[in-house]
Structure formats: C-alpha cells, structure tokens
Design an enzyme around this catalytic site. Structure first.
Site, PDB file in Angstrom:
ATOM      1  N   ASP A   1      38.924  43.650  46.536  1.00  0.00           N
ATOM      2  CA  ASP A   1      38.184  44.117  47.697  1.00  0.00           C
ATOM      3  C   ASP A   1      36.988  43.198  47.909  1.00  0.00           C
ATOM      4  O   ASP A   1      36.783  42.251  47.139  1.00  0.00           O
ATOM      5  CB  ASP A   1      37.738  45.579  47.536  1.00  0.00           C
ATOM      6  CG  ASP A   1      36.891  45.807  46.290  1.00  0.00           C
ATOM      7  OD1 ASP A   1      36.360  44.827  45.733  1.00  0.00           O
ATOM      8  OD2 ASP A   1      36.755  46.963  45.864  1.00  0.00           O
TER       9      ASP A   1
ATOM     10  N   GLU B   1      36.621  41.393  36.764  1.00  0.00           N
ATOM     11  CA  GLU B   1      35.475  42.224  37.142  1.00  0.00           C
ATOM     12  C   GLU B   1      34.942  43.033  35.971  1.00  0.00           C
ATOM     13  O   GLU B   1      33.757  43.343  35.923  1.00  0.00           O
ATOM     14  CB  GLU B   1      35.861  43.165  38.289  1.00  0.00           C
ATOM     15  CG  GLU B   1      34.726  44.042  38.776  1.00  0.00           C
ATOM     16  CD  GLU B   1      34.930  44.571  40.175  1.00  0.00           C
ATOM     17  OE1 GLU B   1      34.376  45.638  40.475  1.00  0.00           O
ATOM     18  OE2 GLU B   1      35.624  43.922  40.974  1.00  0.00           O
ATOM     19  N   LYS B   2      35.815  43.351  35.029  1.00  0.00           N
ATOM     20  CA  LYS B   2      35.385  44.173  33.899  1.00  0.00           C
ATOM     21  C   LYS B   2      36.263  43.850  32.693  1.00  0.00           C
ATOM     22  O   LYS B   2      37.364  43.282  32.843  1.00  0.00           O
ATOM     23  CB  LYS B   2      35.453  45.660  34.242  1.00  0.00           C
ATOM     24  CG  LYS B   2      36.813  46.114  34.753  1.00  0.00           C
ATOM     25  CD  LYS B   2      36.801  47.584  35.134  1.00  0.00           C
ATOM     26  CE  LYS B   2      36.082  47.843  36.431  1.00  0.00           C
ATOM     27  NZ  LYS B   2      36.789  47.329  37.616  1.00  0.00           N
TER      28      LYS B   2
ATOM     29  N   ARG C   1      40.570  52.050  45.004  1.00  0.00           N
ATOM     30  CA  ARG C   1      39.611  52.039  46.119  1.00  0.00           C
ATOM     31  C   ARG C   1      40.263  51.592  47.425  1.00  0.00           C
ATOM     32  O   ARG C   1      39.682  50.870  48.217  1.00  0.00           O
ATOM     33  CB  ARG C   1      38.427  51.143  45.781  1.00  0.00           C
ATOM     34  CG  ARG C   1      37.565  51.689  44.635  1.00  0.00           C
ATOM     35  CD  ARG C   1      36.468  50.720  44.255  1.00  0.00           C
ATOM     36  NE  ARG C   1      35.554  51.272  43.275  1.00  0.00           N
ATOM     37  CZ  ARG C   1      35.769  51.293  41.968  1.00  0.00           C
ATOM     38  NH1 ARG C   1      36.887  50.781  41.478  1.00  0.00           N
ATOM     39  NH2 ARG C   1      34.889  51.819  41.143  1.00  0.00           N
TER      40      ARG C   1
ATOM     41  N   ASP D   1      37.978  42.621  41.450  1.00  0.00           N
ATOM     42  CA  ASP D   1      38.823  43.634  42.070  1.00  0.00           C
ATOM     43  C   ASP D   1      39.213  43.199  43.482  1.00  0.00           C
ATOM     44  O   ASP D   1      38.501  42.439  44.136  1.00  0.00           O
ATOM     45  CB  ASP D   1      38.108  44.984  42.117  1.00  0.00           C
ATOM     46  CG  ASP D   1      38.133  45.691  40.764  1.00  0.00           C
ATOM     47  OD1 ASP D   1      38.771  45.162  39.833  1.00  0.00           O
ATOM     48  OD2 ASP D   1      37.520  46.760  40.646  1.00  0.00           O
TER      49      ASP D   1
ATOM     50  N   TYR E   1      45.665  50.254  42.508  1.00  0.00           N
ATOM     51  CA  TYR E   1      44.231  50.101  42.748  1.00  0.00           C
ATOM     52  C   TYR E   1      43.666  51.320  43.475  1.00  0.00           C
ATOM     53  O   TYR E   1      44.189  51.731  44.512  1.00  0.00           O
ATOM     54  CB  TYR E   1      43.979  48.834  43.569  1.00  0.00           C
ATOM     55  CG  TYR E   1      42.526  48.517  43.779  1.00  0.00           C
ATOM     56  CD1 TYR E   1      41.721  48.154  42.705  1.00  0.00           C
ATOM     57  CD2 TYR E   1      41.951  48.600  45.037  1.00  0.00           C
ATOM     58  CE1 TYR E   1      40.380  47.870  42.890  1.00  0.00           C
ATOM     59  CE2 TYR E   1      40.609  48.310  45.226  1.00  0.00           C
ATOM     60  CZ  TYR E   1      39.834  47.940  44.157  1.00  0.00           C
ATOM     61  OH  TYR E   1      38.501  47.663  44.343  1.00  0.00           O
TER      62      TYR E   1
END
Length: 723
Positions: A105, A7-8, A318, A103, A316
C-alpha cells in the site's frame, strides 16, 4: 548482493524462508546461496521533525505560525529505530540491488523509500508486491519484481498524506492552543486532518440523539381471508413529509370503515429473483461485521486480521477492494479442502461468483483465506480465530448457489376507496444462505418481509376479518459503534448535504483510509475526545467543546466532506492523475488560512486580561498561576515571564529554569544572543558547567572554549521546550 527490506520482521522471515538457506544475524537474515540479505523496518523507522526544530530559538511563537518547512527533516524514532537504520546503512555498503518489500500500500511504499532517501541510496531498486505471505504467493512475487521507479506516484501520495497531516495537525493544534491560552484556558489541544472530522461525526450524532423529539404515529393493519396481512396505503394529504400518519382519529376511522367489508384485488404481481452471496470482505466491511457479530472494536479486528496475515492464513488485511483476481480462481478447490468444506452440500469449486473480476482489482484484492490449514498455525489469538471464521464463511459462500426467491405484491381496494398493500418474499432455494443470511446486522434496521402471501387473481374478493390501529413511536438515531462509525467514515457522502459534493464523494473516497480508520478512533479515545461505553462510542465534553470552537472560526477543519476530498486528491496522486506539487500548494494555502483564523478567531472562551509585554513590546502578556499557586505573567509572543506587580507584569524572571515567580537575581549582562541580539544570562547546569541562555528567544550556548566571555556552540538539545 541483493538486499530486501521488509516492513516488519515477521514479513522478512516469511520471505527469507521461501528464499531458503536462511541464517539469522543481528538486524537481518542472510541467504548466502541466493546472494540475498533480508532486513526489516519496524513500521516507520523515521519521524518528522517537530515544529520547534524549524524556528529560531526552539519555541514556536504565534508570530512563527504557520510553520511551513522549506527543507523537511527526518530523524530516527526513539527506541531501536536508530540501531536498525544503522544496520540498513551498513548493509547498503556492499549491496548492488535493493528490493522494497514494504506492505502493498502507499504507506508501505513510503516507509522503505524514505529510509533509502535518508541514507542517500542511489542504486538499483526493485519492488516486491505481496498480497499474502503463504509460500506460493511469496514465490510468485519474487519472480515478478517491479521497477520501484514505477511506484513513484504511490510514494508521493503517501508523502503528501504525511506532510499534509503534519502541516494541518501541528499548526492548527498550536494555533488553537495559543488562542485559548490568551483566554486563560490552559493545556494543549489537538487538531487532526482525519481525527477532527471523525470526532465531528460523533458530536453530530450525539446532538441528533439529544435533540430528537419522539413522535407518535399510526398505521392500520387489515387481516384478510387466507391469513393475509395488509397495510393501509395512507393518502398523501394525511402524511407528514417523512410519510408518517400523526392523526390517530384518521387511522381509527379507516379501521372502522374496512372492518368486515370485502376488498377487491386490484393488482397482483409475482417476480422471480436471486441473490448472490455477498462480496468478499474489504477491511471496513470486515470491521463492521466483526463489530456486530463478534463485538470486536475496529482496532481489535485489524489486529486479528494482521495476525492471520502474518500466520499465512489470510491475504493482506488493509484492503479497500472486495474483488478477486480471476487467475486466483484455480486455487479454489485446494483452499476449500483446506477449509474442511469439500463435503458441504452445494459447494462447487468450479462456480464463478461475480467477485472474480481482475479488471476491478487495483492495489489489493478482497480478504480471503490462503489455503493454509488453521491447524498449521500456532500462537493465534482468540480474536484471530473468530475473525478467521468470518473469512472462512465468506469464502465458502462464493462457491454456493445463489439464493432464489419470489416476491409477491397485492393491492386491495375497499368500497370506500381505502387502499391496502400486502407483500411477501418466498425463498425457493436457500443456496449460500445455509451458511448465514449475510453480514447486515440489526444495526442496519432493515425490516424483514413476510414469508407468506398466497397466489391471487385480479378481481378476486376477500373479506377483512379485522382491522387494527397500530400505535408506533419514532426512535432516535443510535450511538455509533466501531462498526457503524467505520461505515460512516467509509460512506461519508451519505452525511454530506451539498448535492454536488455528495455525488462526487459517492464515487470516490471516504474519510481516512482502510488502514487508518481504526487508529483514528483509538487516537480520539486516547486524547479523551471520545470514550467507549460498552460497544458504543460517544464524544466527551472535551470533544464537543473542540468541535464547537472550530466550527466558530475554521469550520472546514471539522468538515468530513473537506477531508474526504483530500483523500480523493491523494488517490489521484497515487494513480498519476494529479501531482504532488499541486496537492501541497493547495494544502499550504489552506493551512495558512486556517492558522490565522485559529489565532485570531473568537472561540467562545472568556478572554483573559492582557497587558503590554515589557520585553518585546507586544500586547499579549497574560496572567498565569504557577504550580505553587503564585501569580505571574507570561508573554504569549516572546515567552518572557515576569513577576506580578499589582496585577501587571513586574520584574522579569531570569530564566525558564528558575522557579516561576522568583525575580531575576541580576539583569542580563552576557554576550548578545546570536539569534535575537539581546543580552544573555550566564547560568550553570546541574553539574556546575557554565552556559549562556537568552531570556528572549530561549536559545542556549556553551561558552567559547578560548574565551568564556563569548558564545560558542549552540546548545541544540536544550534549545527549548516542545510546544
């Protein structure tokens, strides 16, 4: 060749570091020994097309609403997104397997999957599911890859959220703005599926505070033998509905009646109890605690937790789940040592708090330290270190004994029938409270029980040494802070009046998700619908006006319960209990209804005088004032502009690029517009190149290369201004 898409960049670097042999290249990392490349996104590389990209002429008119795309369009975001998409496209050419490492989610699932779909990837795709970035967690995840097809419901849930946000936000915002423009109210207004109900919470709280009328009320406290403090049990016939005594004379009469009299112990109870340490943090509870104890905003708390996650110090961030997988308990001793707490009295790595329950862990588990020492990390912000302290404290409490206590309660009866009650909570073993009493703050307003009440026996008599009337005054609700607003969004069922809806929401979703609530607060502030005053968050006049207008014509848009049910429906898609198509059909129907209400509803603004449009024949040509102060008229339907002729539309302006207020130099005489069949104007660009523009739909074309009297290629990039 295997390609892992994170993701990043920081996550990609952590993965490549575990794989080994990493060599950094432009836009990706090569791990040749493992025949693996690791690349990354920067969050969402792609964005939804604008509403004007779906309508003829490039300008969204009232007649176009609602805009409901048949084929949804995505394009790279501004900045470096386009370059990174090309990097991924080139890497896919010699890739045999892709690993989605977004990520863990629904949004992480979507942002990688949408790039693969955009690039028409049809090969094998796996899913890497990471709950923390420490080396051991990454190793375990790499050897337990899932089939990405199994994550399809999660992708569809995120896609449904994305499209629902676009449909409601874009159409409702444009419809509201068009209606207000017809009333002479300039500017753009923003409506959002989660943003607007959150604003409604702020407006309602402000109204509750403004409309609050303090009331004086009274209580009687009796001081009995043995330093016992007992409170009068006010008879029901003297109480208000909320249990208050407003009659001071009744309190004074009671105090006088019991003063110096002997009371009999009519009942005495003792009950042993224990209190386990609080559950580990989910993001919302971490944000609430950080707000009350550290003074951090929800956004700053999330950023700090993300900093810790990327530094491999915490799991994580979130997460919406406080439970922990039982299999992770084996790492407890090592983590406790890393936290420098092995010698703290009472800590036992073998202790199993009820939080260790694999059956209750869904996509994520509670936010906990990973076992990496704080000394090993560099570049941590001050906020990250402070939040790490909260996580450290929370984790260590899980391995300490419960707090044990005894509650005592005594009822006293006086000869005149007056009844008083005394209660106390006596702590016997402090247990985990040695590391703090927990995470409830003064904002919760929970009164503490006295810590003293001797053992009594029924029938025992005590003398009332004194009785005092306590004068009190009710307090208004407190303005929201980041922490209490996040808590209100999470527990939105508490604010819903419908009993059936309240019961349903209590068991399901809140307003927004753990990952989006902080950003919603910041959006409201950035768009000047809300403002911070120290720790408090208040709606602005602009925000209050928006909610009031919506509640006149489309109240569902400002109803937190409605949006919470949508979150519930999105969760149902993610768990395959419902389908994407069912959700989107309902959303499109709701958007059609809301848009028409916003376009035609009476919003409370003073309507402007509208005239017939000489161009399209409609009846919505409104008077405007140019930046230079000149009066002109513009049609809200076809967007044609006219000079002023005694308060009515006069000569039509030649083109939008001319100064508003200038009359057309010549009538439209160019070839007919290919979209609306009206004659076009021939203009020139700033560099002198000729082109044709339609004064009706605003479409623009280059001349045909062989015949300048005909229309050639449409000038897409200049087809119209954004609504």
């Amino acid at each position: 060749m295997r390609l892992i898409i994170a993701e990043k960049p920081s996550v990609a670097q952590a993965i490549a570091g575990v794989i080994g042999g990493a060599r950094r290249n432009d836009g990706y990392i090569e791990c040749p020994q493992a025949k693996t490349r690791v690349t990354w996104c920067f969050g969402h590389l792609l964005e939804q097309a604008r509403p004007e990209d779906y309508v003829a002429g490039g300008k969204v008119l009232a007649s176009h609403l609602p805009v409901v795309p048949i084929a949804w369009k995505l394009s790279p975001r501004d900045g470096g997104a386009g370059k990174q998409v090309k990097v991924i496209r080139d890497l896919l050419k010699d890739t045999s397997e892709v690993v989605n490492a977004g990520d863990a989610d629904r949004e992480g699932q979507l942002l990688v999957d949408e790039v693969l779909l955009f690039l028409n990837w049809k090969g094998k795709t796996s899913r890497l599911w990471l709950s923390s970035l420490d080396d051991e967690s990454v190793r375990r995840a790499l050897v337990s890859l899932k089939n990405n097809d199994a994550m399809r419901p999660l992708y569809e849930s995120a896609l449904a959220r994305q499209r629902a946000d676009w449909l409601m936000g874009m159409n409702a915002s444009i419809a509201l703005s068009r209606n207000l423009q017809a009333c002479g109210v300039q500017g753009a207004w923003s409506v959002g599926r989660v943003q607007t109900p959150t604003l409604a919470l702020l407006v309602d709280r402000q109204r509750d505070i403004q409309n609050f009328k303090p009331r004086d009320h009274y209580q009687v406290q009796a001081a009995l033998d043995g330093d016992i403090r007992a409170l009068w049990q006010i008879p029901e016939d003297l109480q208000t509905e909320d249990g208050l005594l407003l009659d001071k004379s009744a309190a004074e009469a009671c105090a006088q009646a019991v003063q110096g009299r002997r009371a009999t112990v009519s009942a005495f109870t003792r009950k042993a109890g224990e209190r386990q340490a609080p559950m580990p943090y989910a993001l919302s509870t971490l944000q609430k605690t950080a707000s009350s104890r550290l003074g951090l905003s929800a956004k700053d708390t999330l950023a700090a937790a993300q900093n810790l996650y990327e530094a491999k110090l915490a799991s994580y961030p979130r997460s919406d789940c406080p439970w922990l997988p039982a299999e992770m308990h084996v790492a407890a001793a090592q983590i406790i040592r890393a936290l420098g707490a092995a010698d703290i009295a009472g800590i036992d790595p073998e202790r199993r708090h009820p939080a260790w329950n694999t059956a209750k862990v869904e996509a994520h588990h509670g936010i906990i330290p990973t076992g990496r020492s704080l000394a090993e990390a560099s570049g941590l912000s001050g906020n990250a270190k402070a939040v790490y302290g909260l996580l450290r404290e929370s984790y260590l409490r899980l391995f300490m004994p419960p707090e044990t206590f005894e509650t005592r309660e005594a009822l006293f009866t006086f000869p005149g029938g007056e009844r008083f009650k005394a209660s106390a909570r006596i702590v016997q073993e402090p247990g985990w409270t040695q590391l703090g009493q927990g995470d409830s703050s003064a904002e919760d307003g929970e009164p503490e029980q006295p810590a003293r009440l001797p053992i009594l026996t029924e029938g025992q008599q005590l003398t009332c040494e004194s009785a005092q009337v306590q004068a009190k005054r009710t307090s208004p609700p407190k303005p929201y802070t980041d922490g209490t607003l996040i808590a209100a969004m999470t527990g939105v069922h508490k604010l819903v009046t419908d009993s059936k809806l309240k019961a349903r929401l209590k068991e399901t979703s809140g307003l927004g998700t753990e990952a989006t609530r902080a950003s919603m607060i910041e959006v409201l502030i950035a768009r000047e619908y809300a403002e911070r005053k120290k720790k408090e968050i208040h709606p602005t006049e602009h925000g209050v006006q928006l909610i009031d207008m919506l509640r006149k014509v489309a109240p569902d848009l400002a109803d937190p319960g409605t949006t919470a049910l949508q979150e519930d429906a999105l969760a149902a898609i993610a768990s395959a209990r419902s389908t994407f198509d069912e959700f989107m059909t309902a959303q499109i129907d709701a958007v059609r209804e809301s848009t028409q209400k916003l376009l035609g509803g009476q919003l409370g603004a003073t309507p402007a005088i509208l005239h017939a449009c000489p161009a399209c024949g409609g009846g919505r040509c409104a008077q405007r004032t140019s930046k230079a102060g000149a009066t002109y008229h513009r049609c809200l339907d076809c967007d044609a502009a006219f000079g002023d002729d005694g308060g009515k539309p006069g000569k039509r302006f030649e083109d939008k690029h001319q100064s508003e207020g200038a009359a057309a130099k010549a009538p439209a005489s160019g070839p007919k517009c290919l979209s609306c069949k009206k004659p076009t104007f021939k203009n020139e660009t700033k560099t002198g190149k000729p082109y044709y523009r339609c004064g009706g739909c605003k479409g623009a074309w280059w001349p045909d290369r062989k015949d300048e009297g005909k229309l050639g290629t449409k000038w897409e990039e200049r087809a119209g201004a954004r609504a």
